[in-house]
Enzyme design. Structure first.
Site, mmCIF file in Angstrom:
data_model
loop_
_atom_site.group_PDB
_atom_site.id
_atom_site.type_symbol
_atom_site.label_atom_id
_atom_site.label_comp_id
_atom_site.label_asym_id
_atom_site.label_seq_id
_atom_site.Cartn_x
_atom_site.Cartn_y
_atom_site.Cartn_z
ATOM 1 N NE ARG A 17 -2.853 0.417 3.382
ATOM 2 C CZ ARG A 17 -2.099 0.595 4.484
ATOM 3 N NH1 ARG A 17 -1.314 1.662 4.587
ATOM 4 N NH2 ARG A 17 -2.110 -0.288 5.454
ATOM 5 C CE1 TYR A 77 -16.934 10.548 -16.282
ATOM 6 C CE2 TYR A 77 -16.276 10.671 -13.975
ATOM 7 C CZ TYR A 77 -16.690 9.929 -15.071
ATOM 8 O OH TYR A 77 -16.862 8.582 -14.934
ATOM 9 C CE LYS A 110 -12.652 7.011 -18.346
ATOM 10 N NZ LYS A 110 -13.076 8.272 -17.754
ATOM 11 C CG ASP A 165 -10.220 15.395 -15.304
ATOM 12 O OD1 ASP A 165 -9.497 14.781 -16.117
ATOM 13 O OD2 ASP A 165 -11.297 14.939 -14.873
HETATM 14 C C1 LIG Z 1 -13.584 8.766 -16.517
HETATM 15 C C2 LIG Z 1 -13.276 10.143 -16.060
HETATM 16 C C3 LIG Z 1 -13.041 10.417 -14.707
HETATM 17 C C4 LIG Z 1 -13.156 9.362 -13.633
HETATM 18 O O1 LIG Z 1 -12.212 8.374 -13.741
HETATM 19 P P1 LIG Z 1 -12.444 6.831 -13.304
HETATM 20 O O2 LIG Z 1 -11.191 6.170 -13.693
HETATM 21 O O3 LIG Z 1 -13.659 6.341 -14.031
HETATM 22 O O4 LIG Z 1 -12.692 6.866 -11.816
HETATM 23 C C5 LIG Z 1 -12.701 11.717 -14.366
HETATM 24 N N1 LIG Z 1 -12.632 12.701 -15.295
HETATM 25 C C6 LIG Z 1 -12.878 12.476 -16.592
HETATM 26 C C7 LIG Z 1 -12.770 13.599 -17.564
HETATM 27 C C8 LIG Z 1 -13.211 11.193 -17.017
HETATM 28 O O5 LIG Z 1 -13.479 10.981 -18.322
#
Ligand SMILES: *Cc1c(COP(=O)(O)O)cnc(C)c1O
Length: 379
Positions: free
Chosen positions: A54, A107, A204, A179
Site C-alpha cells: 500500500r 464529468y 482512458k 483534469d
Molecule cells: C472517466 C473520467 C473520470 C473518472 O475516472 P475513473 O477512472 O472512471 O474513476 C474523471 N474525469 C474524466 C474527464 C473522465 O473521463
C-alpha cells in the site's frame, strides 16, 4: 533509476522514464511485482525502501515516475481509479469548510463526488462555466482552496484557459488542479501553463486499451508531493501492480495512438459538419484558447442530432463498429448517449446535458470504416 536525460523527448520518456532494465535479471519490461510485503534485512532494513505494497510497490513506482515525467511534474501518484485520485487529492489539500470552484459541465462522476460525498464531509463547491473568466473571478472568495478545471470538458468539449485560471487561483491563494484526461499529456501539459496538480483517469487514453481502471496525479511541488504521499498511503486507494503495469504498457504507445485518434476524429468531424442529420458538432478545433494550449484536439467528438432525443437514441443503437458503451480513450471506437448513460447522475441539476447529444470516442480503426458506420447510423 533513470537513464533518461532531462531533455529527452515525449516519446522517449513514454517508453523509458521509470523503466530501467531490471537490475537483477535485465528484464527489459518492468516486472509485475505481485507482492504485498518485502523481506527486511534486520528490523528497519528494507532493500530499496519497500516495506508494504500500500505504501509502495516497484511496478507502481515505475508508472508514477513515468507519468510525472510526461506531465513535467516533480512527483506522480497512481490510484485505483480516477475518482480515487480526485478524492485523495481533495482530502489532502482541502479542509471541511473550504470551497472549490468546479466546471459547470464537470464529468458526471466528479460532480457526484462533490455533491454526494465531499459536501457531506463539509466541502463547499460552486459549478461555474470556466470559459467565462469573469464568472470564475466572481465565484472565488476567502475560503476558496481549489479551482478544479477540466479542459476539454466531458461531454460538451468546452475549453478553459489554463494559464488564466492559474493566475486567478494564485491571486486568491488557491491551487489550480486540471483534469487532463481528455487531452492526455501528449496534447496538453497543464503544469507548464501554471497549474499546480494534474489529474488523470488512466482508464482512458493513458491505459488506452479499455482493459484497466486507474487514476493518477502529478504535482508541481515537492511539498505537496510529501503531503500527497502521506494521504495516498493513509487513505489507501492505490493502484495494484497488475493495473499499474497495464497502464505503463499503454503509455508506451500514447503518442502514436493520440496522433491517429486525432487524424480519425478530424475526418469524423468534417463528415458530421456537412451532414444534414446533424444539428451541431462539438470539437475544439475552432477555439482560440484550445489552439494556444493544445497540440491537437483529441479523439473525443460530441454532436447534437437533428430530431431530438429520440433521434439521438436511435443513432446510438444503429452503429456496428462504434460500440455502445461508457468510457473512452481506448483503441476501439465507442458511442454513447451522455444524458442517459455517463451523465445520468447530473439529470435535474445545472449540469444536465442536452437529450439530443451523442458522444463519440473515435478509435484508431480504419477511418473509412468509421465514416461508413456513422453515415449508415445517421441515414
Ligand atoms: C472517466 C473520467 C473520470 C473518472 O475516472 P475513473 O477512472 O472512471 O474513476 C474523471 N474525469 C474524466 C474527464 C473522465 O473521463
Amino acid at each position: 533509476m533513470g537513464s533518461v536525460a532531462e531533455d529527452d523527448g515525449f516519446e522517449t520518456l513514454a517508453i523509458h522514464a521509470g523503466q530501467e532494465p531490471d537490475p537483477t535479471t535485465g528484464a527489459v519490461t518492468p516486472p509485475v511485482y505481485l507482492t504485498s510485503t518485502y523481506a527486511q534485512d534486520g528490523v528497519g532494513g528494507t532493500r530499496g525502501g519497500y516495506e508494504y505494497s500500500r505504501s509502495g510497490n516497484p511496478t507502481r513506482t515505475a508508472l508514477e515516475t513515468c507519468v510525472a515525467a510526461l506531465e513535467g511534474g516533480v512527483r506522480g501518484f497512481a490510484f485505483a481509479s480516477g475518482l480515487a485520485s480526485t478524492d485523495t487529492l481533495l482530502r489532502t489539500i482541502c479542509a471541511p469548510g473550504e470551497h472549490v470552484v468546479i466546471p459547470g459541465d464537470a464529468y458526471g462522476g466528479t460532480y457526484r463526488l462533490f455533491a454526494r460525498v465531499l459536501e457531506q464531509w463539509g466541502l463547499d463547491y460552486s459549478p461555474v462555466a470556466q470559459h467565462d473568466l469573469d464568472a470564475v473571478r466572481a465565484a472565488v472568495h476567502d475560503h476558496t482552496r481549489v479551482i478544479w478545471c477540466e479542459t476539454p470538458t466531458n461531454p460538451l468539449l468546452g475549453i478553459a484557459d489554463i494559464a488564466a485560471l492559474a493566475e486567478i487561483a494564485h491571486d486568491c491563494g488557491a491551487l489550480l488542479v486540471v483534469d487532463n484526461t481528455f487531452a492526455s499529456p501528449y496534447l496538453q501539459q497543464p503544469l507548464s501553463l501554471g497549474a499546480d496538480v494534474v489529474m488523470h483517469s488512466t482508464t482512458k487514453y493513458l491505459g488506452g486499451h479499455s482493459d484497466v481502471v486507474g487514476g493518477a496525479l502529478v504535482v508541481a511541488s515537492h511539498e505537496l508531493g510529501e503531503e500527497l504521499a502521506f494521504h495516498q498511503n493513509a487513505i489507501g486507494a492505490v493502484a495494484g501492480p497488475m493495473d499499474a503495469w497495464l497502464v505503463l504498457r499503454g503509455i508506451k504507445t500514447l503518442a502514436v495512438r493520440m496522433d491517429r485518434h486525432c487524424d480519425n476524429a478530424e475526418k469524423v468531424v468534417e463528415m458530421l459538419r456537412s451532414h444534414a442529420g446533424v444539428a451541431e458538432v462539438l470539437y475544439p478545433d475552432t477555439n482560440e484558447v484550445a489552439k494556444r494550449q493544445m497540440r491537437r484536439f483529441g479523439g473525443m467528438v460530441s454532436f447534437r442530432v437533428s430530431g431530438g432525443e429520440a433521434a439521438a437514441l436511435e443513432v446510438c443503437g444503429k452503429t456496428r463498429l462504434f460500440t455502445l458503451a461508457e468510457s473512452l480513450g481506448g483503441v476501439e471506437s465507442l458511442i454513447e448517449h451522455p444524458g442517459r448513460m455517463t451523465h445520468a447522475s447530473v439529470a435535474g441539476s445545472t449540469l444536465e446535458v442536452p437529450g439530443d447529444l451523442v458522444r463519440l470516442s473515435v478509435g484508431i480503426e480504419s477511418v473509412s470504416d468509421l465514416l461508413a458506420d456513422l453515415e449508415r447510423a445517421l441515414a
